[in-house]
Design an enzyme around this catalytic site. Structure first.
Site, PDB file in Angstrom:
ATOM      1  N   HIS A  57     -10.597   2.852 -37.080  1.00 51.28           N
ATOM      2  CA  HIS A  57      -9.490   1.928 -36.927  1.00 51.28           C
ATOM      3  C   HIS A  57      -9.015   1.520 -35.506  1.00 51.28           C
ATOM      4  O   HIS A  57      -9.476   2.471 -34.625  1.00 51.28           O
ATOM      5  CB  HIS A  57      -8.413   2.306 -37.651  1.00 51.28           C
TER       6      HIS A  57
ATOM      7  N   ASP B 189      -5.689   0.766 -33.439  1.00 46.29           N
ATOM      8  CA  ASP B 189      -4.196   1.064 -33.785  1.00 46.29           C
ATOM      9  C   ASP B 189      -3.390  -0.179 -34.228  1.00 46.29           C
ATOM     10  O   ASP B 189      -3.360  -1.220 -33.192  1.00 46.29           O
ATOM     11  CB  ASP B 189      -3.285   1.818 -32.833  1.00 46.29           C
TER      12      ASP B 189
ATOM     13  N   HIS C 182     -11.344   4.178 -33.157  1.00 45.46           N
ATOM     14  CA  HIS C 182     -11.292   5.716 -33.081  1.00 45.46           C
ATOM     15  C   HIS C 182     -11.154   6.213 -34.604  1.00 45.46           C
ATOM     16  O   HIS C 182     -10.632   5.366 -35.474  1.00 45.46           O
ATOM     17  CB  HIS C 182     -10.432   6.056 -32.342  1.00 45.46           C
TER      18      HIS C 182
ATOM     19  N   ARG D 158       1.911  10.981 -30.494  1.00 43.20           N
ATOM     20  CA  ARG D 158       1.221   9.646 -30.082  1.00 43.20           C
ATOM     21  C   ARG D 158       2.430   8.827 -29.324  1.00 43.20           C
ATOM     22  O   ARG D 158       3.337   8.454 -29.882  1.00 43.20           O
ATOM     23  CB  ARG D 158       0.357   9.144 -30.683  1.00 43.20           C
TER      24      ARG D 158
END
Length: 277
Positions: free
Chosen positions: A97, A99, A253, A268
């Protein structure tokens, strides 16, 4: 100590040594890291025990920060989300995917910090969307360039996993109303480097708009598989306090979910970007 940059694979990835990310970022180091990111697409830093505040401060050098609508965050630093397998179902990360492509302005990048790791497993892989696009035949590049695709928040965050209490259900529908499905180009041009990259991902992309449904399904299956061929990827084996910083505009990623029942905790900071073109 001077900064050293070590390239990790032909397609993308570099390890950066000789810098302390808990300290204020100088203009010189900011420029160096920014250029390294454009060149290598994902950067890795070992042994960086930073606080959420320091993490957010570092990320803000590269743009405004996003507060995720689903994941829990650090209360005193809400721009830093928490990926804790003891608290949250993070299976949506165990898929290739890019983000938050359900946003009108998807993330420019993200800064991920490893806080608690299993003894082994839990690696993350990144794939270069530009390397994938450049490996396609010219006729297919021409076909794809100019098409658009639908990106849908619910594809990675389904109701059955995130609406299982009355309060969660109310919040889910609120997020769904705020972020309806939207379209982005299938091929995105990087706003700084000018490199073209595939901008569809298995996490959020549901349909190529200009094609019939069966054509769209077949082409997306091909593009998802092609984009993540091993020669376009780099794999990172985490150590506690590692940091990864990636260019979300030109990569995908995959967080490998191979460590259960061990616990994994990551934090994150997501940097907002621009409208894909």
């Amino acid at each position: 100590m001077s900064i050293q940059i070590t390239q990790l694979s032909p397609a993308l990835g570099a390890q950066i040594d000789g810098i302390n990310l808990s300290e204020p970022l100088s203009a010189e180091n900011h420029q160096l890291i920014e250029q390294a990111l454009l060149t290598h697409q994902v950067l890795f830093f070992r042994n960086q025990p930073i606080t959420p505040q320091q993490q957010a401060s570092f990320a803000r050098h590269f743009g405004d920060l996003h507060i995720h609508p689903i994941y829990p965050n650090v209360p005193e630093q809400p721009e830093v989300l928490i990926l804790d397998t003891a608290v949250t179902d993070v299976r949506d990360n165990a898929i290739w995917h890019t983000d938050v492509t359900f946003l009108p302005t998807p993330a420019m990048g993200a800064v991920l910090s490893a806080k608690l790791l299993p003894p082994f497993g839990g690696d993350t892989l990144w794939a270069s969307s530009s390397a994938a696009f450049e490996a396609l035949s010219k006729p297919l590049q021409v076909l794809l360039d100019g098409l658009t695709a639908t990106h849908d928040f619910t594809h990675s965050f389904p109701l059955e996993r995130y609406g299982n209490t009355p309060q969660a259900l109310e919040h889910y529908h609120e997020v769904q109303r705020k972020y309806p499905p939207l379209s982005h180009p299938v091929v995105r041009t990087h706003p700084i480097t000018g490199r073209k990259g595939l901008f569809v991902n298995d996490g959020f992309t549901t349909r190529i708009n200009e094609l019939e449904a069966d054509e769209s399904d077949a082409l997306l299956r091909f593009l998802f598989a092609h984009s993540t061929r091993p020669e376009f990827t780099v794999r990172w084996r985490w150590q506690t306090n590692d940091i990864a910083f990636w260019d979300n505009r030109i990569t995908q990623h995959y967080a490998v979910d191979d460590y259960r029942p061990q616990r994994r905790v990551m934090q994150r900071a997501t940097i907002l970007g621009d409208i894909p073109a």
